[in-house]
Write a protein that holds these residues in place. Sequence first.
Motif, PDB file in Angstrom:
ATOM      1  N   ARG A 131       0.844  -1.197   0.000  1.00  0.00           N
ATOM      2  CA  ARG A 131       0.000   0.000   0.000  1.00  0.00           C
ATOM      3  C   ARG A 131       0.882   1.250   0.000  1.00  0.00           C
ATOM      4  O   ARG A 131       1.736   1.416   0.873  1.00  0.00           O
ATOM      5  N   PHE A 132       0.663   2.128  -0.966  1.00  0.00           N
ATOM      6  CA  PHE A 132       1.375   3.396  -1.078  1.00  0.00           C
ATOM      7  C   PHE A 132       0.404   4.526  -0.752  1.00  0.00           C
ATOM      8  O   PHE A 132      -0.632   4.668  -1.405  1.00  0.00           O
ATOM      9  N   ILE A 133       0.763   5.334   0.248  1.00  0.00           N
ATOM     10  CA  ILE A 133      -0.097   6.404   0.731  1.00  0.00           C
ATOM     11  C   ILE A 133       0.656   7.731   0.588  1.00  0.00           C
ATOM     12  O   ILE A 133       1.850   7.804   0.871  1.00  0.00           O
ATOM     13  N   GLY A 134      -0.033   8.763   0.152  1.00  0.00           N
ATOM     14  CA  GLY A 134       0.613  10.053  -0.075  1.00  0.00           C
ATOM     15  C   GLY A 134       0.183  11.115   0.916  1.00  0.00           C
ATOM     16  O   GLY A 134      -0.994  11.225   1.267  1.00  0.00           O
ATOM     17  N   MET A 135       1.154  11.905   1.358  1.00  0.00           N
ATOM     18  CA  MET A 135       0.905  13.070   2.202  1.00  0.00           C
ATOM     19  C   MET A 135       1.749  14.217   1.653  1.00  0.00           C
ATOM     20  O   MET A 135       2.937  14.292   1.910  1.00  0.00           O
ATOM     21  N   PRO A 136       1.162  15.115   0.871  1.00  0.00           N
ATOM     22  CA  PRO A 136       1.929  16.218   0.279  1.00  0.00           C
ATOM     23  C   PRO A 136       2.348  17.232   1.339  1.00  0.00           C
ATOM     24  O   PRO A 136       2.093  17.063   2.532  1.00  0.00           O
ATOM     25  N   TRP A 137       2.971  18.291   0.898  1.00  0.00           N
ATOM     26  CA  TRP A 137       3.444  19.347   1.787  1.00  0.00           C
ATOM     27  C   TRP A 137       2.260  20.061   2.445  1.00  0.00           C
ATOM     28  O   TRP A 137       1.359  20.551   1.768  1.00  0.00           O
ATOM     29  N   TYR A 138       2.266  20.129   3.787  1.00  0.00           N
ATOM     30  CA  TYR A 138       1.239  20.856   4.528  1.00  0.00           C
ATOM     31  C   TYR A 138       1.822  21.971   5.382  1.00  0.00           C
ATOM     32  O   TYR A 138       1.078  22.664   6.090  1.00  0.00           O
ATOM     33  N   GLY A 139       3.130  22.155   5.356  1.00  0.00           N
ATOM     34  CA  GLY A 139       3.743  23.257   6.085  1.00  0.00           C
ATOM     35  C   GLY A 139       3.441  23.228   7.570  1.00  0.00           C
ATOM     36  O   GLY A 139       3.604  22.207   8.241  1.00  0.00           O
ATOM     37  N   GLY A 140       2.953  24.348   8.099  1.00  0.00           N
ATOM     38  CA  GLY A 140       2.674  24.462   9.510  1.00  0.00           C
ATOM     39  C   GLY A 140       1.533  23.585   9.999  1.00  0.00           C
ATOM     40  O   GLY A 140       1.364  23.406  11.207  1.00  0.00           O
ATOM     41  N   SER A 141       0.754  23.014   9.083  1.00  0.00           N
ATOM     42  CA  SER A 141      -0.355  22.128   9.459  1.00  0.00           C
ATOM     43  C   SER A 141       0.048  20.659   9.475  1.00  0.00           C
ATOM     44  O   SER A 141      -0.806  19.794   9.701  1.00  0.00           O
ATOM     45  N   THR A 142       1.317  20.356   9.241  1.00  0.00           N
ATOM     46  CA  THR A 142       1.749  18.981   9.062  1.00  0.00           C
ATOM     47  C   THR A 142       1.396  18.092  10.254  1.00  0.00           C
ATOM     48  O   THR A 142       0.878  16.984  10.086  1.00  0.00           O
ATOM     49  N   ARG A 143       1.661  18.544  11.472  1.00  0.00           N
ATOM     50  CA  ARG A 143       1.384  17.706  12.645  1.00  0.00           C
ATOM     51  C   ARG A 143      -0.110  17.430  12.801  1.00  0.00           C
ATOM     52  O   ARG A 143      -0.513  16.309  13.122  1.00  0.00           O
ATOM     53  N   ILE A 144      -0.937  18.435  12.555  1.00  0.00           N
ATOM     54  CA  ILE A 144      -2.387  18.255  12.664  1.00  0.00           C
ATOM     55  C   ILE A 144      -2.876  17.250  11.629  1.00  0.00           C
ATOM     56  O   ILE A 144      -3.674  16.351  11.936  1.00  0.00           O
ATOM     57  N   VAL A 145      -2.388  17.386  10.398  1.00  0.00           N
ATOM     58  CA  VAL A 145      -2.782  16.472   9.331  1.00  0.00           C
ATOM     59  C   VAL A 145      -2.298  15.057   9.638  1.00  0.00           C
ATOM     60  O   VAL A 145      -3.028  14.074   9.437  1.00  0.00           O
ATOM     61  N   LEU A 146      -1.079  14.938  10.145  1.00  0.00           N
ATOM     62  CA  LEU A 146      -0.540  13.622  10.456  1.00  0.00           C
ATOM     63  C   LEU A 146      -1.389  12.913  11.518  1.00  0.00           C
ATOM     64  O   LEU A 146      -1.639  11.705  11.423  1.00  0.00           O
ATOM     65  N   ARG A 192       3.622   3.613  13.180  1.00  0.00           N
ATOM     66  CA  ARG A 192       4.280   2.314  13.076  1.00  0.00           C
ATOM     67  C   ARG A 192       3.318   1.137  13.159  1.00  0.00           C
ATOM     68  O   ARG A 192       3.656   0.031  12.746  1.00  0.00           O
ATOM     69  N   GLU A 193       2.116   1.374  13.668  1.00  0.00           N
ATOM     70  CA  GLU A 193       1.131   0.292  13.711  1.00  0.00           C
ATOM     71  C   GLU A 193       0.785  -0.198  12.313  1.00  0.00           C
ATOM     72  O   GLU A 193       0.471  -1.377  12.103  1.00  0.00           O
ATOM     73  N   HIS A 194       0.855   0.721  11.332  1.00  0.00           N
ATOM     74  CA  HIS A 194       0.442   0.363   9.970  1.00  0.00           C
ATOM     75  C   HIS A 194       1.510   0.617   8.906  1.00  0.00           C
ATOM     76  O   HIS A 194       1.425   0.060   7.813  1.00  0.00           O
ATOM     77  N   ILE A 195       2.491   1.449   9.196  1.00  0.00           N
ATOM     78  CA  ILE A 195       3.471   1.865   8.192  1.00  0.00           C
ATOM     79  C   ILE A 195       4.835   1.236   8.494  1.00  0.00           C
ATOM     80  O   ILE A 195       5.369   1.386   9.589  1.00  0.00           O
ATOM     81  N   GLN A 196       5.401   0.562   7.491  1.00  0.00           N
ATOM     82  CA  GLN A 196       6.730  -0.029   7.653  1.00  0.00           C
ATOM     83  C   GLN A 196       7.847   0.836   7.065  1.00  0.00           C
ATOM     84  O   GLN A 196       9.008   0.686   7.427  1.00  0.00           O
ATOM     85  N   TYR A 197       7.478   1.719   6.144  1.00  0.00           N
ATOM     86  CA  TYR A 197       8.487   2.549   5.465  1.00  0.00           C
ATOM     87  C   TYR A 197       7.921   3.955   5.333  1.00  0.00           C
ATOM     88  O   TYR A 197       6.926   4.176   4.630  1.00  0.00           O
TER      89      TYR A 197
END
Length: 254
Positions: A131-146, A192-197
């Motif tokens: 599974r390949f999942i994308g998270m583009p640039w969110y700048g100052g909102s990165t932690r909230i989006v994550l 880490r529960e779902h992402i290996q890389y």
Amino acid sequence: MKFVHAADIHLGYRQYNHPERFKDFGVAFQKIVNCAVEENVKACLITGDLFHKSSVDPSTLIQAENGLKRLQEHNIKTFAISGNHDRPRYGQVKTWLDYLASRELLVLLETSEDRKFVVEGQSYIDLDGVRFIGMPWYGGSTRIVLEAIVDELSHLSWSGIRYSVLMAHTGIEGQMLDMPDMLRFEDVEPLREHIQYLALGHLHKPYEAPADSPWIYNPGAVEKTTVLTKHILAVKVHLSSQSMMMVNLKSGKG
């Protein structure tokens, strides 16, 4: 499965306002393509900043299309996200990455839905059990989006998925001085529960973390915009393990 992980290609950059530097960035992209073909990979990951700017001239677009078409001819799927350089600017609805996606030269792993970040067929794709999942640039909102992404991952079906990759255009705190909007280890640990890389871009310095058991990888820029070395990562994924090779784009395999 094998895939190549590259970032910060910056096609179209005329560093020092010199035409030869424009060519150098195009040559670096061709080296990524050559590596992907020679390594017989299934996928090529571009974790942000394929282009140096959101506005692209014809010569730059030709560089991108030629390389992506060659990958396509060898049945290599290209997954990409936008970075801080080639993301939509104010007033823009589409970018040149959307154009390339419309031509089926790459898959842009970004969602078009409001307040939802993990959407099948938009921001994530499954390929041969990976599974390949994308998270583009969110700048100052990165932690909230994550935080939202972590929650959404827990509600997905993982049946048949044996490995997962999150592509994100961001960096880990402490890798380079005076870089804003970086993530802390405690921010990414819930993945880490779902992402290996965790496939990163943005910082032009190659690194992997944590040192004792890495699962976070940043290949660095593919052409030198500073004194930092240029690399990509060639990764081979097995059912229960992975192996990886750092490729130096100046001298070949290393």
